[in-house]
Design an enzyme around this catalytic site. Structure first.
Site, PDB file in Angstrom:
ATOM      1  CD  GLU A 128      -2.690  -1.220   2.532  1.00  0.00           C
ATOM      2  OE1 GLU A 128      -2.616  -0.297   3.389  1.00  0.00           O
ATOM      3  OE2 GLU A 128      -3.513  -2.154   2.592  1.00  0.00           O
ATOM      4  CB  ALA A 179       0.260 -10.448  11.914  1.00  0.00           C
ATOM      5  CD  GLU A 243       5.335 -15.537  -2.820  1.00  0.00           C
ATOM      6  OE1 GLU A 243       4.251 -16.098  -2.645  1.00  0.00           O
ATOM      7  OE2 GLU A 243       5.634 -14.451  -2.274  1.00  0.00           O
ATOM      8  CD  GLN A 337      32.598   1.842 -16.986  1.00  0.00           C
ATOM      9  OE1 GLN A 337      31.478   2.191 -16.632  1.00  0.00           O
ATOM     10  NE2 GLN A 337      33.533   2.709 -17.347  1.00  0.00           N
ATOM     11  CD  GLU A 368      18.191  -2.697   2.238  1.00  0.00           C
ATOM     12  OE1 GLU A 368      17.088  -2.818   1.653  1.00  0.00           O
ATOM     13  OE2 GLU A 368      19.247  -2.479   1.621  1.00  0.00           O
TER      14      GLU A 368
HETATM   15  C1  LIG Z   1       8.177  -3.239 -10.077  1.00  0.00           C
HETATM   16  C2  LIG Z   1       7.553  -3.601  -8.769  1.00  0.00           C
HETATM   17  C3  LIG Z   1       6.590  -4.596  -8.729  1.00  0.00           C
HETATM   18  C4  LIG Z   1       5.965  -4.918  -7.524  1.00  0.00           C
HETATM   19  N1  LIG Z   1       4.965  -5.867  -7.525  1.00  0.00           N
HETATM   20  C5  LIG Z   1       4.227  -6.030  -6.393  1.00  0.00           C
HETATM   21  C6  LIG Z   1       3.063  -6.876  -6.395  1.00  0.00           C
HETATM   22  O1  LIG Z   1       2.717  -7.507  -7.407  1.00  0.00           O
HETATM   23  N2  LIG Z   1       2.337  -6.959  -5.260  1.00  0.00           N
HETATM   24  C7  LIG Z   1       2.673  -6.299  -4.124  1.00  0.00           C
HETATM   25  O2  LIG Z   1       1.959  -6.403  -3.144  1.00  0.00           O
HETATM   26  N3  LIG Z   1       3.781  -5.507  -4.081  1.00  0.00           N
HETATM   27  C8  LIG Z   1       4.548  -5.353  -5.182  1.00  0.00           C
HETATM   28  N4  LIG Z   1       5.657  -4.539  -5.157  1.00  0.00           N
HETATM   29  C9  LIG Z   1       6.002  -3.850  -3.926  1.00  0.00           C
HETATM   30  C10 LIG Z   1       7.303  -4.324  -3.290  1.00  0.00           C
HETATM   31  O3  LIG Z   1       7.149  -5.605  -2.760  1.00  0.00           O
HETATM   32  C11 LIG Z   1       7.699  -3.274  -2.237  1.00  0.00           C
HETATM   33  O4  LIG Z   1       8.044  -2.101  -2.944  1.00  0.00           O
HETATM   34  C12 LIG Z   1       8.833  -3.730  -1.353  1.00  0.00           C
HETATM   35  O5  LIG Z   1       8.445  -4.779  -0.509  1.00  0.00           O
HETATM   36  C13 LIG Z   1       9.390  -2.588  -0.473  1.00  0.00           C
HETATM   37  O6  LIG Z   1       8.362  -1.906   0.175  1.00  0.00           O
HETATM   38  P1  LIG Z   1       8.287  -0.317   0.112  1.00  0.00           P
HETATM   39  O7  LIG Z   1       8.327   0.092  -1.313  1.00  0.00           O
HETATM   40  O8  LIG Z   1       7.117   0.141   0.902  1.00  0.00           O
HETATM   41  O9  LIG Z   1       9.616   0.194   0.787  1.00  0.00           O
HETATM   42  P2  LIG Z   1       9.819   0.536   2.364  1.00  0.00           P
HETATM   43  O10 LIG Z   1       9.294  -0.586   3.184  1.00  0.00           O
HETATM   44  O11 LIG Z   1       9.272   1.898   2.631  1.00  0.00           O
HETATM   45  O12 LIG Z   1      11.394   0.565   2.425  1.00  0.00           O
HETATM   46  C14 LIG Z   1      12.201   1.743   2.225  1.00  0.00           C
HETATM   47  C15 LIG Z   1      13.623   1.400   2.660  1.00  0.00           C
HETATM   48  O13 LIG Z   1      13.620   1.102   4.059  1.00  0.00           O
HETATM   49  C16 LIG Z   1      14.237  -0.152   4.280  1.00  0.00           C
HETATM   50  N5  LIG Z   1      13.630  -0.844   5.417  1.00  0.00           N
HETATM   51  C17 LIG Z   1      12.304  -1.012   5.676  1.00  0.00           C
HETATM   52  N6  LIG Z   1      12.158  -1.741   6.786  1.00  0.00           N
HETATM   53  C18 LIG Z   1      13.395  -2.014   7.253  1.00  0.00           C
HETATM   54  C19 LIG Z   1      13.910  -2.730   8.392  1.00  0.00           C
HETATM   55  N7  LIG Z   1      13.107  -3.341   9.246  1.00  0.00           N
HETATM   56  N8  LIG Z   1      15.253  -2.798   8.546  1.00  0.00           N
HETATM   57  C20 LIG Z   1      16.092  -2.195   7.665  1.00  0.00           C
HETATM   58  N9  LIG Z   1      15.670  -1.518   6.578  1.00  0.00           N
HETATM   59  C21 LIG Z   1      14.345  -1.434   6.372  1.00  0.00           C
HETATM   60  C22 LIG Z   1      13.971  -0.932   3.000  1.00  0.00           C
HETATM   61  O14 LIG Z   1      14.871  -2.007   2.856  1.00  0.00           O
HETATM   62  C23 LIG Z   1      14.185   0.157   1.959  1.00  0.00           C
HETATM   63  O15 LIG Z   1      15.549   0.304   1.711  1.00  0.00           O
HETATM   64  C24 LIG Z   1       6.329  -4.241  -6.339  1.00  0.00           C
HETATM   65  C25 LIG Z   1       7.317  -3.247  -6.378  1.00  0.00           C
HETATM   66  C26 LIG Z   1       7.915  -2.910  -7.568  1.00  0.00           C
HETATM   67  C27 LIG Z   1       8.929  -1.824  -7.578  1.00  0.00           C
END
Ligand SMILES: Cc1cc2nc3c(=O)[nH]c(=O)nc-3n(C[C@H](O)[C@H](O)[C@H](O)COP(=O)(O)OP(=O)(O)OC[C@H]3O[C@@H](n4cnc5c(N)ncnc54)[C@H](O)[C@@H]3O)c2cc1C
Length: 378
Positions: A128, A179, A243, A337, A368
């Protein structure tokens, strides 16, 4: 090179079929799909006719009843050809297995044959705008109202989101339980209140439709619950090792292809009276990259074997995802490169692969989060 021992002659015959299908039905159209931002629906029907969707689903539900080595071949061949558009893997290897494993007989009969035929496209909506890595923080709700659930919320970054006909929506049926109050609910496209947002413009995977999804008072029958109420999170966790391994398989295969493309390029490109390949720095770099990819290949093959035996644990899968995707990005960067300016031109497969590779470290759980998973076992 160490010989791969996973595949039988039947698997290799199937690999030929997949290669031919990609060369005839995907590669010639991929650039157009990149420009339009999605793959034509007809491709799905063609893949269904060719028996390339839902390979591991039982024959009674339209699948091939095949093992995951056939799935592995599909993933590897798409990565090898550098065709990242079709969202077949998510559909066949992630969404369909949820239906098979947790669905009622009626749900399986209703959806799986159409999934296998490519007449229905699946998506899964967890992420979300306010919750990605921290899935427990999702806010989409599914409130029970008599014989229905009423869903409200929004999802983003959903693969196949724009083309999909069925979405597995991760929603809170009891927000107070965190959860334990999370459930999976099936929503069909066309249901009142369910709206697909815009196709998101991305750095890579340009032919893959990735969308926002909106749910405004979407009423679905209670029978659309997948599995039991409140167990959604447990189901999500159970599927994660496979997955994540899928992502690692793709990374290794694409890194192997990147080395091939780079060998080809550097052997033909001349500078200072010799080929770029003739420079020792080039050969040493390629030797290092080839070594890294080979190490990744052996580890991933061992993980595939464990997965076939049902013994791939979450931490090992997380290691494969994390290490192989980091390696993939390192390899591709060096290969770009070695292509010089051509490496920046989208007409070269290495350039598109560079853009496509970056997300491997982000989706399916960021790297991460993989380290979190691994470190819990220390
Ligand atoms: C092309 C693409 C396709 C996707 N397809 C799907 C899909 O089909 N269905 C679906 O549901 N989702 C999908 N996603 C979503 C994807 O799974 C999420 O983007 C991903 O899990 C990261 O979540 P976020 O973007 O909210 O990043 P965030 O959770 O906001 O993370 C931001 C940064 O904080 C770091 N971080 C967060 N928590 C921690 C922690 N506890 N410790 C250390 N670092 C942390 C992360 O590693 C990252 O570097 C897709 C994303 C992309 C880009």
């Amino acid at each position: 090179m160490l010989e791969r021992r996973l595949f039988t002659a039947d698997h290799e015959m199937f690999r030929d079929t997949v290669r031919r299908f990609i060369a005839a039905e995907i590669t010639p159209h991929h650039e157009r799909w990149e420009e339009q931002g999605y793959v034509d629906r007809e491709l799905w029907a063609r893949a269904g006719e060719a028996g390339l969707l839902c390979l591991t689903m039982p024959e009674e539900y339209g699948g091939a009843g095949a093992d995951r080595l056939y799935s592995t071949i599909m993933i590897e061949e798409a990565a090898r050809a550098g065709v990242s558009g079709p969202g077949f893997t998510l559909h066949s290897e992630i969404v369909a297995p949820y239906l098979l494993r947790y669905g009622t007989e009626e749900q399986k009969k209703r959806y799986l044959p159409r999934f296998a035929a490519g007449r229905m496209i699946g998506a899964i909506a967890m992420t979300e705008p306010g919750a990605g890595s921290d899935l427990q923080a999702i806010r989409t709700s599914a409130r029970r109202d008599g014989d229905h659930y009423v869903i409200n919320g929004s999802k983003t970054y959903i693969t196949n989101g724009w083309n999909c006909d069925l979405v597995v929506v991760v929603a809170k049926t009891d927000p107070a339980l965190g959860a334990k109050g999370t459930s999976l609910i099936l929503v069909e496209a066309g249901t009142e209140g369910f709206r697909k947002g815009k196709r998101l413009k991305k750095l890579g995977l340009k032919a893959q439709d990735t969308s926002e999804l909106f749910f405004d008072d979407v009423r679905v029958p209670a029978a659309n619950l997948l599995g039991r109420e409140g167990e959604g999170f447990v189901y999500l966790m159970q599927e994660l090792p496979w997955e994540r391994l899928i992502i690692a398989i793709r990374s290794v295969a694409n890194a192997e292809a990147a080395i091939e493309w780079t060998l080809d390029y550097t052997r033909n490109r001349k500078a200072f009276g010799k080929t770029v390949f003739d420079f020792q720095t080039t050969r040493f770099k390629l030797a290092e990259l080839k070594t890294e990819v080979q190490v990744g290949r052996v580890f991933v093959d061992r993980c595939i074997e464990a997965s076939l035996e049902g013994r791939l644990d979450p931490a090992t899968a997380a290691m494969a995802k994390c290490w192989c995707t980091d390696m993939h990005c390192r390899v591709i960067d060096e290969c770009v490169q070695l292509h010089g300016g051509s490496g920046f031109m989208l007409e070269y497969p290495i350039t598109r692969a560079y853009a496509d590779a970056r997300v491997q470290r982000i989706f399916g759980g960021t790297n991460e989060i993989m380290k979190e998973v691994i470190s819990r076992t220390l």
